[in-house]
Design a protein around this motif. Structure first.
Motif, PDB file in Angstrom:
ATOM      1  N   MET A 222      13.948  -4.148 -42.432  1.00 56.34           N
ATOM      2  CA  MET A 222      13.304  -4.728 -43.604  1.00 56.34           C
ATOM      3  C   MET A 222      11.804  -4.752 -43.399  1.00 56.34           C
ATOM      4  N   PRO A 223      11.004  -4.207 -44.319  1.00 58.72           N
ATOM      5  CA  PRO A 223       9.550  -4.353 -44.196  1.00 58.72           C
ATOM      6  C   PRO A 223       9.173  -5.830 -44.076  1.00 58.72           C
ATOM      7  N   LEU A 224       8.533  -6.173 -42.979  1.00 61.64           N
ATOM      8  CA  LEU A 224       8.258  -7.579 -42.654  1.00 61.64           C
ATOM      9  C   LEU A 224       6.927  -8.016 -43.258  1.00 61.64           C
ATOM     10  N   THR A 225       6.812  -7.890 -44.563  1.00 62.00           N
ATOM     11  CA  THR A 225       5.533  -8.129 -45.229  1.00 62.00           C
ATOM     12  C   THR A 225       5.459  -9.457 -45.976  1.00 62.00           C
ATOM     13  N   SER A 226       6.555 -10.201 -46.011  1.00 63.29           N
ATOM     14  CA  SER A 226       6.585 -11.473 -46.731  1.00 63.29           C
ATOM     15  C   SER A 226       6.920 -12.600 -45.761  1.00 63.29           C
ATOM     16  N   ALA A 252      -2.894 -14.476 -43.172  1.00 61.49           N
ATOM     17  CA  ALA A 252      -3.504 -13.366 -43.897  1.00 61.49           C
ATOM     18  C   ALA A 252      -4.200 -13.882 -45.154  1.00 61.49           C
ATOM     19  N   GLU A 253      -5.392 -13.411 -45.381  1.00 61.05           N
ATOM     20  CA  GLU A 253      -6.174 -13.905 -46.508  1.00 61.05           C
ATOM     21  C   GLU A 253      -5.968 -13.103 -47.782  1.00 61.05           C
ATOM     22  N   THR A 254      -5.474 -11.879 -47.651  1.00 63.66           N
ATOM     23  CA  THR A 254      -5.260 -11.046 -48.827  1.00 63.66           C
ATOM     24  C   THR A 254      -3.893 -10.379 -48.745  1.00 63.66           C
ATOM     25  N   ARG A 258      -1.866  -8.794 -45.465  1.00 61.09           N
ATOM     26  CA  ARG A 258      -0.479  -9.159 -45.189  1.00 61.09           C
ATOM     27  C   ARG A 258       0.402  -7.908 -45.126  1.00 61.09           C
ATOM     28  N   LEU A 259       0.164  -6.965 -46.031  1.00 58.79           N
ATOM     29  CA  LEU A 259       0.918  -5.715 -46.027  1.00 58.79           C
ATOM     30  C   LEU A 259       0.681  -4.948 -44.735  1.00 58.79           C
TER      31      LEU A 259
END
Length: 334
Positions: A222-226, A252-254, A258-259
């Protein structure tokens, strides 16, 4: 001494096999969600995956929309659907009818899962199957009855595998025994549930092979972006994500930052699995293509070239009903 066989000497069998690539999709819940999904489908289709899995809600709650999505993938795209099927909440005859319906529309891949249920769910449906291995056996029985109709393509059956102990399992060893039972019932391959640490996939494969599991075990990543999603799935699996990752995502500020953090972490997981000999990669997309494509851009996957088959013209943005997939849907039951 026996002379070498054709298999021993054939040069085409000595090279590295191409890696499989697949994605998970789920039925949309609204026209707006359907439009977003079909944009994602077209973006992912361009990467020529070997198949895309289509989820099936608990107790078959999204059966109609899932079958509709599968049918549209077959008729309007070049994608090959792997249809999820759960045995909870249905009698064997009902399941046999569903399997027949899937085969009739052209499905040749089924992911056989137990599904989520309460303790009362089994008693509410007399004769309901209890485990995924029973569903695998049922699929094979239906397939056998339809052998003459399936001469152009038999059914490939996938099952779930667990890099960490299943929440309802007493031990990790028991999970391996369950996977072995699924194989004995006729499973062709396994896709893992999500994992967060680079060593977990290799450890699963080692334990499975020692126990006699021979089917391919494909890492589900799973893309761990959230931050929210990673935290929630950590709670559901009982495995704590890396504290450094959670801290970085929270700080992460943006969205772009975060991505980037999440994609890097996901690429590390994928590369660790590939280094351990993974036969392919399955990406849980949550119907979002950007992070999945960003992960692929940073991986060097030896892929085979697939020829596109003809696609029937049809409207792409089509209103569809259903429910959004939740994080818990990824924690499929044995």
């Amino acid at each position: 001494m026996s002379p070498p066989t054709l298999i021993d000497t054939h040069p085409d069998l000595s090279g590295t096999a191409p890696l499989a690539l697949s994605y998970e999709l789920f039925p949309p819940r609204s026209p707006a969600a359907a439009e977003t999904l079909w944009h994602t489908i077209r973006e992912l289709e361009a990467t020529r995956p070997d198949y895309v899995s289509v989820t099936y809600g608990a107790n078959g709650s999204t059966r109609d929309t899932a079958v509709e999505l599968v049918n549209r993938l077959l008729t309007e795209t070049s994608l090959r659907p792997l249809a999820h099927l759960t045995c909870v909440g249905n009698t064997p005859q009902e399941l046999a009818d569903i399997i027949g319906e899937l085969l009739d529309v052209g499905v040749r891949g089924i992911l056989a899962l137990r599904g989520d249920h309460s303790k009362d769910a089994i008693a509410a449906v007399p004769g309901a199957l209890r485990y995924a291995q029973d569903l695998v056996d049922l699929i094979r029985r239906v397939e056998q009855r339809r052998s003459a109709l399936l001469c152009a393509g038999k059914v490939a059956i996938g099952v779930a595998a667990y890099p960490t102990r299943h929440p309802e399992s007493p031990t990790e060893e028991h999970d391996i025994e369950v996977l072995l039972a699924k194989q004995r019932s006729g499973a062709d391959f396994a896709i893992t549930q999500v994992f967060f640490h680079t060593e977990q996939y290799a450890d699963l494969v080692i334990r499975a092979r020692r126990a006699g599991v021979t089917i391919p075990i494909i890492p589900g990543v799973m893309p761990l972006t959230s931050h929210r999603r990673v935290t929630r799935l950590g709670e559901l699996t009982g495995v704590e994500p890396a504290p450094k990752l959670l801290s970085s995502l929270a700080g992460a500020e943006t969205a772009a930052e975060r991505l980037e953090i999440g994609v890097r972490a996901t690429v590390d997981l994928a590369n660790a699995a590939l280094d351990a000999g993974a036969p392919g990669l399955h990406l849980y997309t949550f119907n979002e293509h950007q992070s999945a494509l960003d992960v692929l851009d940073r991986l060097d996957l030896p892929r085979h070239a697939r020829r596109s088959r003809s696609i029937r013209p049809a409207a792409i943005r089509h209103a569809a009903s259903g429910r959004q997939q939740t994080d818990q849907d990824l924690i499929v039951q044995q």
